[in-house]
Design an enzyme around this catalytic site. Structure first.
Site, PDB file in Angstrom:
ATOM      1  N   SER A 118      39.164  69.144  37.125  1.00  0.00           N
ATOM      2  CA  SER A 118      40.406  68.450  36.805  1.00  0.00           C
ATOM      3  C   SER A 118      40.665  67.352  37.836  1.00  0.00           C
ATOM      4  O   SER A 118      39.781  66.552  38.122  1.00  0.00           O
ATOM      5  CB  SER A 118      41.562  69.458  36.715  1.00  0.00           C
ATOM      6  OG  SER A 118      42.695  68.877  36.103  1.00  0.00           O
ATOM      7  N   GLU A 215      35.238  65.193  30.618  1.00  0.00           N
ATOM      8  CA  GLU A 215      36.169  66.001  29.826  1.00  0.00           C
ATOM      9  C   GLU A 215      37.570  65.604  30.235  1.00  0.00           C
ATOM     10  O   GLU A 215      37.768  64.815  31.161  1.00  0.00           O
ATOM     11  CB  GLU A 215      35.924  67.492  30.070  1.00  0.00           C
ATOM     12  CG  GLU A 215      36.045  67.932  31.527  1.00  0.00           C
ATOM     13  CD  GLU A 215      37.462  68.282  31.960  1.00  0.00           C
ATOM     14  OE1 GLU A 215      38.250  68.753  31.116  1.00  0.00           O
ATOM     15  OE2 GLU A 215      37.785  68.065  33.139  1.00  0.00           O
ATOM     16  N   HIS A 280      38.592  72.008  30.804  1.00  0.00           N
ATOM     17  CA  HIS A 280      39.839  72.745  30.569  1.00  0.00           C
ATOM     18  C   HIS A 280      39.727  73.587  29.295  1.00  0.00           C
ATOM     19  O   HIS A 280      40.439  73.379  28.317  1.00  0.00           O
ATOM     20  CB  HIS A 280      41.004  71.771  30.425  1.00  0.00           C
ATOM     21  CG  HIS A 280      41.303  70.978  31.651  1.00  0.00           C
ATOM     22  ND1 HIS A 280      40.571  69.872  32.034  1.00  0.00           N
ATOM     23  CD2 HIS A 280      42.281  71.116  32.585  1.00  0.00           C
ATOM     24  CE1 HIS A 280      41.083  69.357  33.138  1.00  0.00           C
ATOM     25  NE2 HIS A 280      42.112  70.092  33.505  1.00  0.00           N
TER      26      HIS A 280
END
Length: 310
Positions: A118, A215, A280
Site C-alpha cells: 500500500s 495494484e 489489497h
C-alpha cells in the site's frame, strides 16, 4: 538504463528479532497484538516501535508525529540485533517521513528484510534507489488479510524462512490481459503511490527491463486512468518488459477496471497478467521487488530466477 537486480537480504532463522513499525496510518491495538502472536508462533521475536500506537494530535489519519514514525523506522533499521523490519499497516503518511530518515546511517547498517505494501510503496522505491535493496511487497502485521487468511500467512512465512519453496507466484484467479513471456527485474507496488512519487528524489526515470507489479484500492476507473496516463506521459513506463496486475479492491466493477487497464497498458506491447493475487485482497501473496524473474502468460505466473532472500 536497464534495471539491475538489487541486493537481497538474508532469510530469517528461528528466534530472529523483527521490529514492527508504523510509517503511515494509525494502528488498531487489538489487531496489532493478534499479529504479534502470529509472529511469535512462527518462532520470531517481535519488538514494537515506541510510536506505533500513537495518533497524531491534529491529523487522525497519521500514526503520531512524522519525526516519531521516522525515528522508529530508523532506529529499528540501525539496531544490529534486528533482522527484519515489518510494517504494521500502510495508510497515508509514509511520504512525509522519507526525507526525515538518515539514509547514510541506514546504508551503513547493511541489508535487512523489509515488508509492507500500500502506501509503503514509497519506502520500497526509496529502499531501491537509496540503498539498492530488494524488499518484499507483502502483508502487514495488523492488517485483516494477514490476521484472517491462512494462505496469506503461509506465503509470507515461506518467503521469510524458506524462500526457495516459493519461486513460482500466482493464484488460480490469474488471467491473461495481453499474451506473451518476459524476463526482467521486479518493481512496483501501489500504482497511485508510484504516480505520487514522480518528481521526488526516489523517482526512477523509467522501468526499462522491469517487470512492473501494480495494484490499488479505492480508485475509480477515471482516477486509475489519470494515474496510468500520468505514469505513461512521464516516461515512468518506458521500456517496461511486462506487467503483473494484483487486486483492485473498491475500484468499481472489475470489467470496467479491466477494460481501462487494457486500454492504458495494452499499447505498451508487453505481456500483462491480471489478478495474480497480491495487494489489497483477501489472499495476498508476498511478492519480491528487485529480483530477476519471468512473467509468462502461458503459466499465468511470475517465476523467480533466484529466491527472494539469500
Amino acid at each position: 538504463m536497464t534495471l539491475a537486480p538489487l541486493t537481497r537480504p538474508a532469510r530469517l532463522r528461528q528466534g530472529a528479532r523483527v521490529a514492527v513499525v508504523a510509517p503511515g496510518g494509525p494502528v488498531p491495538g487489538e489487531r496489532l497484538e493478534t499479529g504479534l502472536d502470529i509472529l511469535r508462533g512462527w518462532g520470531l521475536d517481535p519488538v514494537v516501535g515506541r510510536h506505533v500506537l500513537d495518533v497524531h494530535r491534529d491529523f487522525g489519519y497519521l500514526a503520531g508525529a512524522d519525526k516519531g514514525r521516522a525515528r522508529d523506522l530508523e532506529e529499528a533499521w540501525c539496531d544490529p540485533s534486528v533482522d527484519a523490519v515489518l510494517c504494521a499497516r500502510g495508510g497515508y503518511g509514509v511520504q512525509r517521513i522519507v526525507d526525515l530518515l538518515d539514509w547514510a546511517a541506514m546504508r551503513a547498517a547493511g541489508p535487512k528484510v523489509f515488508v509492507g505494501y500500500s502506501d509503503i510503496t514509497a519506502l520500497h522505491e526509496a529502499f531501491a534507489v537509496r540503498l539498492g535493496l530488494a524488499t518484499l511487497h507483502g502483508p502487514m502485521t495488523a492488517t485483516v488479510s494477514f490476521l484472517k487468511d491462512a494462505r496469506t500467512q503461509d506465503s509470507l512465512r515461506a518467503t521469510l524462512f524458506e524462500p526457495e519453496s516459493v519461486m513460482t507466484l500466482g493464484l488460480e484467479t490469474a488471467g491473461v490481459l495481453v499474451p506473451g513471456r518476459a524476463r526482467g527485474v521486479t518493481l512496483g507496488g501501489c500504482v497511485s503511490l508510484l504516480a505520487a512519487g514522480l518528481g521526488t528524489p526516489d523517482a526512477r526515470a523509467g522501468a526499462r527491463g522491469g517487470l512492473l507489479l501494480i495494484e490499488d484500492i479505492g480508485e475509480e476507473a477515471y482516477r486509475l486512468d489519470r494515474i496510468l496516463t500520468q505514469l505513461s506521459r512521464s516516461g515512468r513506463l518506458d521500456g517496461v518488459a511486462g506487467v503483473a496486475l494484483g487486486s483492485w479492491e473498491d475500484c468499481g466493477p472489475y470489467e470496467e477496471v479491466r477494460t481501462l487497464l487494457y486500454d492504458r497498458l495494452g499499447p505498451l506491447g508487453v505481456p500483462v497478467v491480471e489478478e495474480l493475487g497480491f495487494g489489497h485482497c483477501a489472499t495476498a501473496l508476498t511478492m519480491p521487488l528487485g529480483v530477476p524473474a519471468v512473467l509468462d502468460t502461458d503459466t499465468r505466473a511470475l517465476t523467480l530466477d533466484v529466491p527472494a532472500l539469500r
